[in-house]
Scaffold this motif. Structure first.
Motif, PDB file in Angstrom:
ATOM      1  N   SER A 364      -2.714   4.757 -29.331  1.00 14.28           N
ATOM      2  CA  SER A 364      -4.046   4.933 -28.760  1.00 14.28           C
ATOM      3  C   SER A 364      -4.390   6.413 -28.827  1.00 14.28           C
ATOM      4  N   THR A 365      -5.621   6.733 -28.459  1.00 14.43           N
ATOM      5  CA  THR A 365      -6.046   8.134 -28.418  1.00 14.43           C
ATOM      6  C   THR A 365      -6.912   8.372 -27.189  1.00 14.43           C
ATOM      7  N   VAL A 366      -6.855   9.601 -26.678  1.00 15.16           N
ATOM      8  CA  VAL A 366      -7.808  10.032 -25.656  1.00 15.16           C
ATOM      9  C   VAL A 366      -8.482  11.289 -26.198  1.00 15.16           C
ATOM     10  N   LEU A 367      -9.806  11.286 -26.171  1.00 13.38           N
ATOM     11  CA  LEU A 367     -10.603  12.336 -26.798  1.00 13.38           C
ATOM     12  C   LEU A 367     -11.365  13.115 -25.741  1.00 13.38           C
ATOM     13  N   TYR A 368     -11.515  14.433 -25.948  1.00 13.94           N
ATOM     14  CA  TYR A 368     -12.215  15.299 -25.005  1.00 13.94           C
ATOM     15  C   TYR A 368     -13.294  16.091 -25.725  1.00 13.94           C
ATOM     16  N   ARG A 369     -14.375  16.379 -25.008  1.00 16.59           N
ATOM     17  CA  ARG A 369     -15.473  17.148 -25.582  1.00 16.59           C
ATOM     18  C   ARG A 369     -15.042  18.573 -25.918  1.00 16.59           C
ATOM     19  N   THR A 370     -14.093  19.128 -25.138  1.00 19.73           N
ATOM     20  CA  THR A 370     -13.634  20.500 -25.365  1.00 19.73           C
ATOM     21  C   THR A 370     -12.113  20.572 -25.286  1.00 19.73           C
ATOM     22  N   GLN A 371     -11.550  21.607 -25.868  1.00 21.00           N
ATOM     23  CA  GLN A 371     -10.110  21.837 -25.778  1.00 21.00           C
ATOM     24  C   GLN A 371      -9.696  22.174 -24.350  1.00 21.00           C
ATOM     25  N   GLU A 372     -10.591  22.810 -23.603  1.00 23.12           N
ATOM     26  CA  GLU A 372     -10.270  23.163 -22.215  1.00 23.12           C
ATOM     27  C   GLU A 372     -10.020  21.902 -21.383  1.00 23.12           C
ATOM     28  N   LEU A 373     -10.820  20.860 -21.614  1.00 23.00           N
ATOM     29  CA  LEU A 373     -10.608  19.607 -20.893  1.00 23.00           C
ATOM     30  C   LEU A 373      -9.273  18.984 -21.267  1.00 23.00           C
ATOM     31  N   ARG A 374      -8.922  19.041 -22.535  1.00 23.99           N
ATOM     32  CA  ARG A 374      -7.630  18.502 -22.967  1.00 23.99           C
ATOM     33  C   ARG A 374      -6.472  19.240 -22.318  1.00 23.99           C
ATOM     34  N   ALA A 375      -6.610  20.540 -22.175  1.00 21.96           N
ATOM     35  CA  ALA A 375      -5.511  21.349 -21.622  1.00 21.96           C
ATOM     36  C   ALA A 375      -5.170  20.960 -20.189  1.00 21.96           C
ATOM     37  N   TYR A 376      -6.116  20.379 -19.466  1.00 23.58           N
ATOM     38  CA  TYR A 376      -5.844  19.983 -18.084  1.00 23.58           C
ATOM     39  C   TYR A 376      -4.842  18.824 -17.996  1.00 23.58           C
ATOM     40  N   GLN A 377      -4.600  18.125 -19.087  1.00 25.11           N
ATOM     41  CA  GLN A 377      -3.608  17.051 -19.048  1.00 25.11           C
ATOM     42  C   GLN A 377      -2.229  17.526 -19.529  1.00 25.11           C
ATOM     43  N   TYR A 378      -2.154  18.745 -20.026  1.00 30.11           N
ATOM     44  CA  TYR A 378      -0.871  19.279 -20.507  1.00 30.11           C
ATOM     45  C   TYR A 378       0.097  19.518 -19.351  1.00 30.11           C
ATOM     46  N   PHE A 379       1.398  19.464 -19.668  1.00 28.69           N
ATOM     47  CA  PHE A 379       2.428  19.902 -18.718  1.00 28.69           C
ATOM     48  C   PHE A 379       3.240  21.009 -19.381  1.00 28.69           C
ATOM     49  N   VAL A 380       3.341  22.145 -18.697  1.00 31.92           N
ATOM     50  CA  VAL A 380       4.091  23.289 -19.219  1.00 31.92           C
ATOM     51  C   VAL A 380       4.970  23.853 -18.113  1.00 31.92           C
ATOM     52  N   ASP A 381       6.242  24.032 -18.407  1.00 31.49           N
ATOM     53  CA  ASP A 381       7.170  24.688 -17.474  1.00 31.49           C
ATOM     54  C   ASP A 381       7.855  25.835 -18.217  1.00 31.49           C
ATOM     55  N   PRO A 382       7.482  27.093 -17.903  1.00 27.74           N
ATOM     56  CA  PRO A 382       8.033  28.235 -18.634  1.00 27.74           C
ATOM     57  C   PRO A 382       9.402  28.697 -18.133  1.00 27.74           C
ATOM     58  N   SER A 383       9.896  28.132 -17.024  1.00 24.56           N
ATOM     59  CA  SER A 383      11.103  28.677 -16.394  1.00 24.56           C
ATOM     60  C   SER A 383      12.293  27.728 -16.391  1.00 24.56           C
ATOM     61  N   SER A 385      15.720  26.001 -17.299  1.00 24.96           N
ATOM     62  CA  SER A 385      16.917  26.585 -17.902  1.00 24.96           C
ATOM     63  C   SER A 385      17.155  26.080 -19.318  1.00 24.96           C
ATOM     64  N   GLY A 386      16.561  24.935 -19.652  1.00 20.46           N
ATOM     65  CA  GLY A 386      16.703  24.417 -21.008  1.00 20.46           C
ATOM     66  C   GLY A 386      15.747  25.056 -21.991  1.00 20.46           C
ATOM     67  N   GLY A 387      14.930  25.963 -21.509  1.00 24.49           N
ATOM     68  CA  GLY A 387      13.970  26.621 -22.375  1.00 24.49           C
ATOM     69  C   GLY A 387      12.546  26.302 -21.945  1.00 24.49           C
ATOM     70  N   VAL A 388      11.593  26.972 -22.537  1.00 29.45           N
ATOM     71  CA  VAL A 388      10.193  26.704 -22.217  1.00 29.45           C
ATOM     72  C   VAL A 388       9.869  25.272 -22.661  1.00 29.45           C
ATOM     73  N   TYR A 389       9.300  24.479 -21.747  1.00 26.83           N
ATOM     74  CA  TYR A 389       9.015  23.077 -22.035  1.00 26.83           C
ATOM     75  C   TYR A 389       7.511  22.850 -21.992  1.00 26.83           C
ATOM     76  N   ALA A 390       7.004  22.162 -22.999  1.00 24.87           N
ATOM     77  CA  ALA A 390       5.569  21.835 -23.029  1.00 24.87           C
ATOM     78  C   ALA A 390       5.395  20.466 -23.666  1.00 24.87           C
ATOM     79  N   SER A 391       4.578  19.634 -23.035  1.00 24.92           N
ATOM     80  CA  SER A 391       4.278  18.315 -23.616  1.00 24.92           C
ATOM     81  C   SER A 391       2.801  18.018 -23.386  1.00 24.92           C
ATOM     82  N   PRO A 392       2.177  17.315 -24.337  1.00 25.29           N
ATOM     83  CA  PRO A 392       0.745  17.051 -24.211  1.00 25.29           C
ATOM     84  C   PRO A 392       0.406  15.977 -23.190  1.00 25.29           C
ATOM     85  N   GLY A 393       1.368  15.143 -22.836  1.00 24.64           N
ATOM     86  CA  GLY A 393       1.094  14.058 -21.898  1.00 24.64           C
ATOM     87  C   GLY A 393       2.322  13.656 -21.121  1.00 24.64           C
TER      88      GLY A 393
END
Length: 567
Positions: A364-383, A385-393
């Motif tokens: 499936s897909t979820v579409l956003y009018r802007t990249q800023e709206l998409r970024a609100y669903q991202y998960f990022v943990d920079p700290s 111990s396994g390294g910087v972690y980022a996932s889109p959903g």
């Protein structure tokens, strides 16, 4: 005095001494304390006054009273179900219903494998067992006897998907440097779907495992946006009552308050006047369907868009079911309504590529009018111990093979192919609707709900019990969807069903005639007619019952879910 607890004399005297020698309270401290209490009380009063006013504005005085009465009635009925005697009888009936489900779903005449084999099986033995499992008694979706469920793109496409899957079996998009081809295909799938829905420059999207995840991600994005930009800590969402249940799941997960809005006859679209009244500063998202699952009705997305722009609130359009049909309605010569990013108020859209895009299940897909709206669903943990972690959903690891199958499907079918499938599927749906309206036996008893424009049509019974009609169709091998509020049946047209829709119509006519004859016999025997259903039957993904308290239905549903994992 015997039996009482008294403070020892020495301790009591010491306590009194402290009280006598303690300096008097600072009057400013007393004043500050009283002021703080008054402020806290004022804020508490303000908060609840505001809630009451919002409730009155959104529901009206009469609606608020009805809602309060319903809530109280539901709670009291719940206490009744837990009363001695009643609780025992309820548990007994729930247990019997679950036992019947288990008998149907868990066969007893098969060999059960509950532990790893000591030695691995030979390939031929596994193939033989797989063939046995694939041949277990089931509704014949291959012959088109299933409403929805299997959105099959024909055998040639299935073989190509299997080939694509085999080339990327171990691929995982979480490692784009290891599997660059999967990253490329996923980005291209999202770009193709964005183009299909007329996304503006700067629009963005992500792929997901299905419509539910797409909807959940859109709700998360709206909640995070409201918190980050407006400081909303008590988010609320306004839903048509026909919107997909995934929105309710998102609200349960993310603690978002739901406001359900009626979709009254004759249009069965969401009531825009009620939507507008319910908007307040805590509203984070408006929702419309194109079309909805129960009745196949497209909400008035243009009106929702105007309201969203006026109140500066995001608007999500659920096109999961419409997917690769709704964008082609106009080109195919069918009636349509505005629904996509060409409406300025639409900020996000969910579209299932694994439905009428014919991709393998899990896309499936979820579409956003802007990249800023998409970024609100991202998960990022920079700290970490396994390294910087980022996932889109929500998911971390994901099956790259499914993305490859999806990409291959879109490239294989192409715009011309999807236009043809739209003509066939929507055309067959309209022919079935015409048959129901024009056949005297069907027209006398069945009423199509609203004006369905895509691949789903729902009908209710005028005099008969619609669930008896559903049972009659099941006896003839058909798997149709039972609905509630109002009690109804719906048919979701697919390519396999296109080939046999005339047989469906013929069987429906014979079942309706048979049910009418049963009613005539009951009348001759002096028995009371069964009449229309009240919604008190239980059906998966549909009828939850007319009980004011749904705890019994919840217990049944949990029992059903438990059975799914009974080996």
């Amino acid at each position: 005095m015997p039996g009482t607890s008294r403070m020892p004399i020495s301790l009591r005297e010491s306590f009194n001494s402290v009280k006598r020698t303690r300096p008097p309270n600072n009057p400013w401290q007393v004043l500050n304390l009283d002021l703080a209490r008054n402020i806290v009380f004022f804020l508490f009063l303000l908060r609840w006054t505001r809630r009451v006013l919002w409730k009155l504005k959104g529901r009206g005085l009469f609606g608020t009273i009805v809602e309060l009465y319903t809530d109280v009635y539901r709670v009291l009925y719940g206490y009744f179900l837990r009363a001695p005697g009643v609780r025992t009888q309820v548990r007994k009936q729930v247990g019997e219903a679950i036992a019947k489900l288990q008998t149907k779903l868990v066969p007893t005449n098969t060999v059960r494998y509950l532990a790893l084999p000591k030695d691995g099986w030979a390939d031929d033995d596994i193939r033989k067992e797989l063939e046995t499992l694939a041949s277990m008694d089931h509704t014949r979706w291959e012959d088109g006897y299933v409403s929805g469920a299997v959105y099959h793109g024909e055998d040639d496409l299935l073989r190509l998907q299997t080939e694509a899957y085999g080339k990327f079996t171990v691929a995982n998009p979480i490692h784009p440097d290891v599997f660059p081809g999967v990253r490329k295909m996923e980005a291209e799938v999202v770009a193709m779907v964005l183009g299909l829905f007329n996304a503006p420059v700067g629009a963005a999207g992500v792929s997901t495992s299905g419509g539910t995840e797409s909807i959940i991600m859109a709700c998360l994005s709206a909640r995070q946006k409201a918190y980050a930009e407006r400081g909303v800590t008590e988010p609320e969402m306004i839903l048509p009552e026909t919107a997909h249940v995934a929105f309710r799941k998102a609200c349960d997960y993310f603690k978002i308050k739901i406001h359900l809005v009626a979709c009254p006859a004759p249009s069965y679209q969401v009531d825009m006047r009620r939507v507008a009244r319910l908007v307040n500063r805590n509203t984070i998202l408006l929702v419309g369907s194109a079309p909805n699952f129960p009745h196949g009705i497209i909400d008035d997305i243009a009106a929702l868009s105007k309201l969203a722009l006026k109140r500066r609130i995001p608007l999500h359009v659920d096109c999961c079911l419409g997917s690769f049909l709704v964008p082609f309605l106009e080109k195919a010569g069918f009636e349509t309504q505005p629904f996509d990013f060409r409406l300025k108020g639409v900020t996000s859209i969910s579209c299932d590529t694994h439905k009428y895009g014919f991709a393998p299940k899990g896309n499936s897909t979820v579409l956003y009018r802007t990249q800023e709206l998409r970024a609100y669903q991202y998960f990022v943990d920079p700290s970490w111990s396994g390294g910087v972690y980022a996932s889109p959903g929500i998911a971390g690891s994901r099956p790259g093979a499914l993305i490859a199958g999806c990409w291959a499907s879109l490239m294989r079918v192409g715009e011309a192919g999807y236009l043809v499938s739209c003509e066939q599927i929507v055309g067959a749906t309209k022919k079935l609707a015409e048959r129901i309206r024009d056949t005297p036996a069907l027209a006398a008893e069945l009423e199509i709900i609203g004006n369905p424009l895509v691949s789903v049509l729902a009908f209710q019974a005028r005099n008969l019990n619609v669930y008896d009609i559903a049972d009659g169709m099941s006896a003839k091998g058909w798997h149709l969807n039972a609905l509630q509020n109002p009690p109804a049946i719906h048919v979701a047209m697919t390519l396999p069903l296109v080939k046999v829709w005339e047989k469906l119509a013929g069987d429906l006519e014979s079942v309706v005639e048979a049910e009418r004859e049963k009613e005539r016999v009951r009348a001759v025997e002096g028995k009371k007619a069964k009449g229309k259903a009240d919604g008190d039957a239980a059906a998966l993904y549909g009828v939850a019952g007319s009980l004011p308290n749904k705890s019994v239905v919840v217990d049944l549903a949990k029992g059903f879910l438990d059975i799914l994992y009974k080996a």
